[in-house]
Design a protein around this motif. Sequence first.
Motif, PDB file in Angstrom:
ATOM      1  N   UNK A  39     -36.433  -0.204   8.306  1.00  0.00           N
ATOM      2  CA  UNK A  39     -35.648   0.118   6.883  1.00  0.00           C
ATOM      3  C   UNK A  39     -36.559   0.264   5.520  1.00  0.00           C
ATOM      4  N   UNK A  40     -35.262   1.400   5.243  1.00  0.00           N
ATOM      5  CA  UNK A  40     -36.216   1.842   3.827  1.00  0.00           C
ATOM      6  C   UNK A  40     -35.505   1.302   2.532  1.00  0.00           C
ATOM      7  N   UNK A  41     -35.363   0.716   2.014  1.00  0.00           N
ATOM      8  CA  UNK A  41     -34.527   0.970   0.393  1.00  0.00           C
ATOM      9  C   UNK A  41     -34.597   2.643  -0.190  1.00  0.00           C
ATOM     10  N   UNK A  77     -36.417  19.310  -1.264  1.00  0.00           N
ATOM     11  CA  UNK A  77     -35.941  19.385   0.590  1.00  0.00           C
ATOM     12  C   UNK A  77     -35.448  18.879   0.829  1.00  0.00           C
ATOM     13  N   UNK A  78     -33.806  18.980   0.248  1.00  0.00           N
ATOM     14  CA  UNK A  78     -32.665  18.901   1.081  1.00  0.00           C
ATOM     15  C   UNK A  78     -32.823  18.228   2.140  1.00  0.00           C
ATOM     16  N   UNK A  79     -32.484  18.576   3.671  1.00  0.00           N
ATOM     17  CA  UNK A  79     -32.375  17.828   4.695  1.00  0.00           C
ATOM     18  C   UNK A  79     -33.330  17.500   5.801  1.00  0.00           C
ATOM     19  N   UNK A  80     -34.548  17.641   4.583  1.00  0.00           N
ATOM     20  CA  UNK A  80     -35.681  16.731   5.054  1.00  0.00           C
ATOM     21  C   UNK A  80     -35.986  15.603   4.351  1.00  0.00           C
ATOM     22  N   UNK A  81     -35.662  15.485   3.376  1.00  0.00           N
ATOM     23  CA  UNK A  81     -35.995  14.396   2.546  1.00  0.00           C
ATOM     24  C   UNK A  81     -36.371  12.773   3.336  1.00  0.00           C
ATOM     25  N   UNK A  82     -36.041  12.703   4.884  1.00  0.00           N
ATOM     26  CA  UNK A  82     -36.726  11.917   5.673  1.00  0.00           C
ATOM     27  C   UNK A  82     -38.171  11.670   5.005  1.00  0.00           C
ATOM     28  N   UNK A  83     -38.763  13.003   5.238  1.00  0.00           N
ATOM     29  CA  UNK A  83     -40.306  13.124   5.426  1.00  0.00           C
ATOM     30  C   UNK A  83     -40.347  13.731   3.629  1.00  0.00           C
ATOM     31  N   UNK A 110     -47.381  -8.966   4.456  1.00  0.00           N
ATOM     32  CA  UNK A 110     -46.135  -8.180   3.825  1.00  0.00           C
ATOM     33  C   UNK A 110     -45.542  -7.130   4.346  1.00  0.00           C
ATOM     34  N   UNK A 111     -44.687  -6.501   4.683  1.00  0.00           N
ATOM     35  CA  UNK A 111     -44.032  -4.893   4.595  1.00  0.00           C
ATOM     36  C   UNK A 111     -43.387  -4.209   4.026  1.00  0.00           C
ATOM     37  N   UNK A 112     -43.091  -3.332   3.285  1.00  0.00           N
ATOM     38  CA  UNK A 112     -41.504  -2.908   2.732  1.00  0.00           C
ATOM     39  C   UNK A 112     -41.620  -1.290   2.509  1.00  0.00           C
ATOM     40  N   UNK A 113     -40.755  -0.550   2.431  1.00  0.00           N
ATOM     41  CA  UNK A 113     -40.300   1.004   2.287  1.00  0.00           C
ATOM     42  C   UNK A 113     -39.458   1.094   1.590  1.00  0.00           C
ATOM     43  N   UNK A 114     -39.049   2.243   0.386  1.00  0.00           N
ATOM     44  CA  UNK A 114     -38.851   2.735  -0.393  1.00  0.00           C
ATOM     45  C   UNK A 114     -38.994   4.432  -0.834  1.00  0.00           C
ATOM     46  N   UNK A 115     -37.401   4.681  -0.559  1.00  0.00           N
ATOM     47  CA  UNK A 115     -37.616   6.229  -0.839  1.00  0.00           C
ATOM     48  C   UNK A 115     -38.754   6.811  -0.189  1.00  0.00           C
ATOM     49  N   UNK A 116     -38.730   6.261   1.135  1.00  0.00           N
ATOM     50  CA  UNK A 116     -39.933   7.082   2.093  1.00  0.00           C
ATOM     51  C   UNK A 116     -41.522   6.393   1.861  1.00  0.00           C
ATOM     52  N   UNK A 117     -41.686   5.583   1.224  1.00  0.00           N
ATOM     53  CA  UNK A 117     -42.734   5.198   1.041  1.00  0.00           C
ATOM     54  C   UNK A 117     -43.541   3.948   1.399  1.00  0.00           C
TER      55      UNK A 117
END
Length: 394
Positions: free
Chosen positions: A123-125, A177-183, A249-256
């Motif tokens: 899950x990514x913010x 990035x366009x459609x490659x925003x996930x990476x 603890x773990x989190x993710x924000x905008x692919x980080x």
Amino acid sequence: MPMRHSPLPLAALLGAALSFLPGCESAKSRGPSPSDTQVQKPAPVQDADAWKRARVGDRVTYTFSATQGTEPRGGGTARTVEGLLTLEVVAVQQPWVWVRVAYTDAAGKPLAQTRLAQDLLVPVRADTTRPIDVPHGGEATAELPSSAGRTWEALRYVSDQRPVDGPLRTRVYANTPGPLYLTHGLIDASTETAGFHIPGGFSLKLREFREGSEGASAPVPALDRPLGAGAYYERRVDVGPAPGVQRVCFAAERGYLLRTEGPVNPDTDVAPCSDFSEAEPEALEEVLMGLPWEALASAPGPSAAAPGTRGTFTVQDRAVPALTLQSREDVEGTQRVFAETYAADPWTPALVGLPYEARFQPLSSSTERVVAGGKLESEGGTRIVRWGAWMGAK
């Protein structure tokens, strides 16, 4: 085989016990990382709202290959794993975007390597709780690569640390990035080890991408097999004069990805994992590129056929099928007994919700000294005591 340990004085034993905690693994088991680079160049402009426009069905697929040779001084055998890495948006409920990560063979079937055999959820913010800026490392040159049926305006980043026994590291990122925003726009990547490290390397190449349909929706999946983000786990460390519980603890924000670790204070612990302001961000794609390398570098964990004592590891209301490996060592007349308990199957339903990194570490470990009369005297140990999801718990 059981791990071999060296007897340590109490102060050193604390460091050894903490080595079972994530983030304290030996350099031998680590793959080449982005921190190996030193020369920095400005990164391509990132679309700050790309994650806010995420759609169910957005997907990007890469071919990957990781290879490790024999030890520099001989021994061991060469190992290779290759296949497909796919990231796909499976649910969107802003500000959260749920991304499923899967490693498969070329036919889309599960890989034989246990560490890569199951898909993971991240899950990514879509927004950030603080500024995040992780520049790409290396010397940058512009190019126009063609991949996945498109020609991209991109920058190639090359960092050659081989003269100082470091890796040769190359990354190609699309300027937009366009459609490659996930990476973050990753098109191509490779790392080649050198010097005293285990010889080998890994590569990643964009194969295809797909954009989801406008208005597509899907229910939020259960966080059964988290890569980490959205979840936590706690381990009790019984070493030294002040034993206590450490929480990761773990989190993710905008692919980080963000990771924090620290002691649990029951007097002030109102909500777990409420502060990631000091966490060091790491790009999701870099973490995912490292997992195949770690799958090859890590010693095979115990299996149902491994020698050891079969039993059950009990934590909270969970009964985890487990294997306990025990060894003895006599140094300068003092004999010690070392024990480690692992999950017999790291993907057992009994470990539902446990973050990825904790599944392949000992559930518990202990060191005992043999004293007069053959009695055993504890010198400390560690034990996982709790885990769960912090998302929705606040």
